[in-house]
Design an enzyme around this catalytic site. Structure first.
Site, PDB file in Angstrom:
ATOM      1  N   HIS A  40      32.430  26.505  19.707  1.00  0.00           N
ATOM      2  CA  HIS A  40      32.454  27.968  19.552  1.00  0.00           C
ATOM      3  C   HIS A  40      33.166  28.688  20.674  1.00  0.00           C
ATOM      4  O   HIS A  40      33.237  29.921  20.687  1.00  0.00           O
ATOM      5  CB  HIS A  40      31.009  28.509  19.467  1.00  0.00           C
ATOM      6  CG  HIS A  40      30.142  27.703  18.563  1.00  0.00           C
ATOM      7  ND1 HIS A  40      29.241  26.774  19.026  1.00  0.00           N
ATOM      8  CD2 HIS A  40      30.084  27.669  17.216  1.00  0.00           C
ATOM      9  CE1 HIS A  40      28.640  26.203  18.005  1.00  0.00           C
ATOM     10  NE2 HIS A  40      29.133  26.717  16.894  1.00  0.00           N
ATOM     11  N   ARG A  89      36.637  32.376  16.359  1.00  0.00           N
ATOM     12  CA  ARG A  89      35.955  33.279  15.412  1.00  0.00           C
ATOM     13  C   ARG A  89      36.061  34.743  15.826  1.00  0.00           C
ATOM     14  O   ARG A  89      35.194  35.560  15.488  1.00  0.00           O
ATOM     15  CB  ARG A  89      34.476  32.915  15.254  1.00  0.00           C
ATOM     16  CG  ARG A  89      34.262  31.609  14.541  1.00  0.00           C
ATOM     17  CD  ARG A  89      32.798  31.262  14.430  1.00  0.00           C
ATOM     18  NE  ARG A  89      32.657  29.960  13.799  1.00  0.00           N
ATOM     19  CZ  ARG A  89      32.064  29.762  12.628  1.00  0.00           C
ATOM     20  NH1 ARG A  89      31.518  30.751  11.968  1.00  0.00           N
ATOM     21  NH2 ARG A  89      31.995  28.554  12.116  1.00  0.00           N
ATOM     22  N   SER A  98      21.324  54.735  20.401  1.00  0.00           N
ATOM     23  CA  SER A  98      22.413  55.267  19.569  1.00  0.00           C
ATOM     24  C   SER A  98      21.894  56.058  18.374  1.00  0.00           C
ATOM     25  O   SER A  98      22.640  56.818  17.764  1.00  0.00           O
ATOM     26  CB  SER A  98      23.287  54.122  19.060  1.00  0.00           C
ATOM     27  OG  SER A  98      22.500  53.218  18.300  1.00  0.00           O
ATOM     28  N   ASP A  99      20.607  55.836  18.030  1.00  0.00           N
ATOM     29  CA  ASP A  99      20.025  56.546  16.896  1.00  0.00           C
ATOM     30  C   ASP A  99      18.499  56.520  17.035  1.00  0.00           C
ATOM     31  O   ASP A  99      17.978  55.795  17.880  1.00  0.00           O
ATOM     32  CB  ASP A  99      20.465  55.920  15.562  1.00  0.00           C
ATOM     33  CG  ASP A  99      20.229  54.419  15.496  1.00  0.00           C
ATOM     34  OD1 ASP A  99      20.900  53.690  16.243  1.00  0.00           O
ATOM     35  OD2 ASP A  99      19.356  53.982  14.731  1.00  0.00           O
TER      36      ASP A  99
HETATM   37  N1  HPA Z   1      18.060  48.306  14.092  1.00  0.00           N
HETATM   38  C1  HPA Z   1      18.545  47.221  14.701  1.00  0.00           C
HETATM   39  N2  HPA Z   1      19.471  47.273  15.639  1.00  0.00           N
HETATM   40  C2  HPA Z   1      19.963  48.476  15.966  1.00  0.00           C
HETATM   41  C3  HPA Z   1      19.510  49.638  15.358  1.00  0.00           C
HETATM   42  C4  HPA Z   1      18.504  49.538  14.384  1.00  0.00           C
HETATM   43  O1  HPA Z   1      18.061  50.535  13.811  1.00  0.00           O
HETATM   44  N3  HPA Z   1      20.204  50.676  15.900  1.00  0.00           N
HETATM   45  C5  HPA Z   1      21.053  50.150  16.819  1.00  0.00           C
HETATM   46  N4  HPA Z   1      20.911  48.815  16.854  1.00  0.00           N
END
Ligand code: HPA
Length: 243
Positions: A7, A46, A206-207
Site C-alpha cells: 500500500h 491508490r 465542520s458540522d
Molecule cells: N460523522 C462522521 N464523521 C464526520 C462527521 C459525521 O457526522 N462529520 C465530519 N466527519
C-alpha cells in the site's frame, strides 16, 4: 513487513519520523504545496498521496489515511511497523454532538470511543480504552497556545457508519459527554498502543449533528489552516523533545 509495502511505495528512509495524516489525499497535497518546504511525493499507491519535506527545519511527512478505521488501520500499521515512524498526528474534521461545541472548534481527542470491531483482533478480556499519547498532547497544547488557539480536549467517537440508519444512534454517546463524531481516531490509537508508538487526533468541528450548522468552504479552509499549523508545530516540538 519490509518496505515498500503493498500500500506504500516509499522506500525506508523516505518517510519522516512524524507523520501528519489528513483523511483526504487532496488535503495532503494542499498541505505539501502550501506549508511544507521542498515536498517530495513519496507515495501515490491508490492515490493515497504522501509527501516528505520540512517545516521549520524539521522533517515531516504528510500522508492521507483514507476514510474509516480499516483504512487508517492499514496505513498507520505500516508506518509504525514497516517504516518505524514514531509519531502520527491525525488531522481531520468531526461532527459535533455536544451542545458545548461550536463550528471551527479544534478538538484534541484525549480518548476515542468506537462502535467498530477493530479491537477484537487484540483478544482482550474486556474493552480497550483508546487514548492519545500524553507527550504529543502536551506538545499540541503548547503549540496551540502559542498560536492563540484554545482547544477542546476530551472524548470523541470513531464510528464505522457515516449514513446511520437511525440518526439517534449518537444520543447515548452524547449522554456520556462524548464531544464529536469522526471515523478514524480509535483505530489509530489502538495501532499506536500495540506498536508502542505515539498518536494524537486533532479535529476541527465542520458540522453539528444536533443543530443545522455547517462550515462554508471558505470557513472550512481557514479553520483547517489553524489545525494544520498546530499539528506541524507539534511535530517540531515532539522531534525536539524525543531526539
Ligand atoms: N460523522 C462522521 N464523521 C464526520 C462527521 C459525521 O457526522 N462529520 C465530519 N466527519
Amino acid at each position: 513487513m519490509t518496505t515498500p509495502t503493498p500500500h506504500n511505495s516509499a522506500k525506508s528512509g523516505e518517510i519522516a519520523n512524524t507523520v501528519l495524516m489528513p483523511g483526504d489525499p487532496m488535503r495532503a497535497k494542499y498541505i505539501a504545496e502550501n506549508f511544507i518546504e521542498n515536498p517530495r511525493l513519496v507515495n501515490n499507491v491508490r492515490g493515497i498521496q504522501g509527501y516528505t519535506g520540512t517545516w521549520k527545519n524539521t522533517e515531516v511527512t504528510v500522508m492521507a489515511s483514507g476514510m474509516g478505521i480499516p483504512s487508517i488501520g492499514i496505513y498507520s500499521w505500516e508506518l509504525f511497523n514497516s517504516y518505524d515512524v514514531d509519531n502520527i498526528i491525525r488531522i481531520g474534521t468531526a461532527g459535533a454532538i455536544s451542545d458545548e461545541l461550536e463550528l471551527n472548534d479544534v478538538i484534541f481527542a484525549l480518548g476515542a470511543c468506537t462502535d467498530s470491531n477493530f479491537m477484537n483482533q487484540f483478544k482482550l478480556p474486556g474493552a480497550f480504552a483508546p487514548i492519545c499519547d500524553y507527550k504529543l498532547l502536551k506538545a499540541a497544547e503548547r503549540a496551540a497556545s502559542r498560536l492563540g488557539i484554545e482547544p477542546v480536549v476530551g472524548n470523541i467517537l470513531s464510528t464505522d457508519v457515516f449514513h446511520a440508519d437511525d440518526p439517534a444512534d449518537t444520543d447515548a454517546w452524547r449522554k456520556m459527554g462524548v464531544l464529536a463524531v469522526e471515523m478514524e481516531a480509535a483505530g489509530l490509537y489502538a495501532n499506536a498502543a500495540r506498536s508502542g508508538k505515539r498518536a494524537l487526533a486533532i479535529c476541527t468541528v465542520s458540522d453539528h449533528l444536533y443543530r443545522p450548522e455547517k462550515l462554508s468552504p471558505e470557513e472550512r479552509e481557514k479553520s483547517l489552516t489553524q489545525m494544520i499549523n498546530i499539528a506541524l508545530d507539534t511535530a517540531v516540538m515532539i522531534e525536539g523533545e524525543t531526539k
